[in-house]
Design a protein around this motif. Structure first.
Motif, PDB file in Angstrom:
ATOM      1  N   SER A  49      11.913  21.868  -1.589  1.00 39.49           N
ATOM      2  CA  SER A  49      12.778  23.073  -1.643  1.00 39.49           C
ATOM      3  C   SER A  49      12.661  23.769  -2.840  1.00 39.49           C
ATOM      4  O   SER A  49      12.734  24.975  -2.915  1.00 39.49           O
ATOM      5  CB  SER A  49      14.128  22.664  -1.367  1.00 39.49           C
ATOM      6  OG  SER A  49      14.409  21.995  -0.004  1.00 39.49           O
ATOM      7  N   VAL A  50      12.691  22.910  -4.078  1.00 39.21           N
ATOM      8  CA  VAL A  50      12.712  23.514  -5.558  1.00 39.21           C
ATOM      9  C   VAL A  50      11.494  24.435  -5.711  1.00 39.21           C
ATOM     10  O   VAL A  50      11.508  25.672  -5.903  1.00 39.21           O
ATOM     11  CB  VAL A  50      13.002  22.522  -6.277  1.00 39.21           C
ATOM     12  CG1 VAL A  50      12.833  23.095  -7.769  1.00 39.21           C
ATOM     13  CG2 VAL A  50      14.268  21.938  -6.240  1.00 39.21           C
ATOM     14  N   VAL A  51      10.207  23.814  -5.240  1.00 36.33           N
ATOM     15  CA  VAL A  51       9.147  24.531  -5.491  1.00 36.33           C
ATOM     16  C   VAL A  51       9.105  25.793  -4.613  1.00 36.33           C
ATOM     17  O   VAL A  51       8.430  26.779  -5.020  1.00 36.33           O
ATOM     18  CB  VAL A  51       7.822  23.515  -4.873  1.00 36.33           C
ATOM     19  CG1 VAL A  51       6.608  24.532  -4.919  1.00 36.33           C
ATOM     20  CG2 VAL A  51       7.884  22.650  -6.086  1.00 36.33           C
ATOM     21  N   ALA A  52       9.609  25.912  -3.315  1.00 36.72           N
ATOM     22  CA  ALA A  52       9.610  27.101  -2.783  1.00 36.72           C
ATOM     23  C   ALA A  52      10.535  27.985  -3.170  1.00 36.72           C
ATOM     24  O   ALA A  52      10.235  29.399  -3.275  1.00 36.72           O
ATOM     25  CB  ALA A  52      10.106  26.668  -1.171  1.00 36.72           C
ATOM     26  N   VAL A  53      11.603  27.458  -3.719  1.00 39.04           N
ATOM     27  CA  VAL A  53      12.684  28.423  -4.356  1.00 39.04           C
ATOM     28  C   VAL A  53      11.863  29.231  -5.611  1.00 39.04           C
ATOM     29  O   VAL A  53      11.964  30.279  -6.028  1.00 39.04           O
ATOM     30  CB  VAL A  53      14.034  27.899  -5.147  1.00 39.04           C
ATOM     31  CG1 VAL A  53      14.669  28.599  -5.975  1.00 39.04           C
ATOM     32  CG2 VAL A  53      14.801  27.389  -3.937  1.00 39.04           C
TER      33      VAL A  53
END
Length: 394
Positions: A49-53
């Motif tokens: 999720s963080v990498v996608a953000v």
């Protein structure tokens, strides 16, 4: 910071991802009693999720799908938390900021239905998942507000740039008009004076030995013409700068000065008659100036190009609402020299042959008038101008 296939990220993107990672990670670690505790799979979904953000600006819709999938996986694993939907909210906000309104509405409907379904299943199908339906709508609405404000600011910037360009064009147009007006003034003064002085000095040279009195008179007339021209030039130049206190600036020529103009022209060897009848009416200064300059230019052309012996000047008020100016001569009509200078037709359109008639036409058009010219049947040439009086400043 660099991520695979994404290039460098701005400090703002890194800061947002860091805040999302911290808050979502704490919520995943501090789980509700009786629910699944955080493990390796939990933190793997957090990393995804963080990498996608971090990539939300490049692929906002894809990032929103990834974050919603990670949220769905957390719910499927049995995790519950108030901030597990934070990556999805940031992704949906970015979609609204960067996408068109139609796409935002479609994605919003899908996100609301998806979130409501997750909440309904996770809540044991006991009540309507109102909160789960609201948070996607809030994120999208906030993004829509920000996008609308940015578009409004961009529109204001475009309008301001367009207004600045319009102001610059208007200033340039006014400068060009002023330059054209001053060029006409200089041409009218210099051309007439040089033509008169040239004839007068020619007379003086021819009569210097046999008729010294005539030569002296011609030179005196040339001196008077040049003195008057210098006075008019000083008045014209004064328009380009602020006059110092005490400077004497003569007003623009008026119709009352036509007598002096005719006298100077007579001194140049041309017999000129003047008929002036304005009915005692006080005419606008701009109309009198235009009429004076048209007469001056017409007489200059007669001296230089007509090979005429006599000319007649008539200035009258035609019908009370216009000044009619007419200058005729008994010269050779349109000779070779005049044909090169006076390139025009009976409608008053001027061509590239010279600035004399062009200046007449422009000066008359500036106050709503018109100028016509052409040969006179039986020989000679005529310049005819109609200058409206109504609406002019006194």
């Amino acid at each position: 910071m660099r991520i695979p296939g994404g290039g460098m990220r701005s400090p703002v993107d890194v800061a947002v991802a860091a805040v999302v990672a911290a808050l979502t990670g704490m919520d995943a670690w501090w789980n509700q009693p009786g629910t699944r505790q955080a493990d390796g799979l939990t933190y793997l979904l957090l990393v995804v999720s963080v990498v996608a953000v971090l990539a939300r600006r490049r692929r906002p819709v894809v990032v929103a799908v990834v974050c919603m999938a990670a949220l769905t996986s957390w719910y499927a694993l049995g995790h519950r938390g108030e901030l597990l939907n934070l990556p999805s909210m940031v992704a949906l906000y970015t979609v609204a900021v960067q996408s068109a309104r139609r796409r935002t509405v479609l994605i919003g409907l899908v996100a609301v239905v998806w979130s409501a379904g997750l909440g309904w299943v996770a809540g044991g199908r006991s009540s309507a998942p109102v909160a789960d339906m609201l948070w996607p709508a809030v994120a999208l609405l906030l993004g829509e507000v920000v996008r609308g404000r940015r578009e409004l600011l961009a529109e204001f910037a475009v309008r301001e740039a367009r207004a600045a360009a319009d102001r610059e064009r208007e200033a340039h147009r006014r400068v060009q008009q002023e330059r054209l007006r001053l060029a006409r003034e200089f041409h009218d003064v210099v051309a007439h004076t040089i033509a008169a002085v040239n004839v007068q000095t020619g007379v003086a040279v021819a009569a210097f030995d046999r008729r010294p009195d005539a030569a002296r008179a011609a030179l005196a007339s040339a001196r008077a013409s040049s003195r008057d021209a210098l006075r008019e030039l000083r008045a014209t130049v004064a328009l380009l700068r602020d006059a110092a206190p005490g400077d004497s600036i003569d007003p623009a020529p008026r119709l009352g000065q036509l007598d002096e103009l005719v006298a100077r022209t007579n001194g140049a060897g041309l017999s000129v008659s003047l008929h002036r009848d304005t009915g005692g009416r006080e005419l606008p200064a701009v109309v009198e100036l235009a009429a004076y300059r048209i007469v001056q230019e017409a007489l200059t052309n007669v001296i230089r190009h007509a090979d005429a012996d006599a000319a007649a000047v008539s200035v009258t008020c035609g019908g009370g609402d216009a000044v009619v100016v007419e200058v005729t001569d008994d010269g050779a009509g349109i000779g070779d020299h005049r044909r090169r200078l006076l390139v025009g037709d009976s409608s008053g359109s001027a061509g590239p042959g010279g600035y004399g008639l062009t200046g007449m036409a422009e000066r008359a058009a500036a106050i709503g008038g018109r100028v016509q010219w052409g040969p006179v049947p039986g020989g000679g040439f005529r310049v005819h101008a109609v200058l409206p009086v109504a609406g002019g400043p006194p």
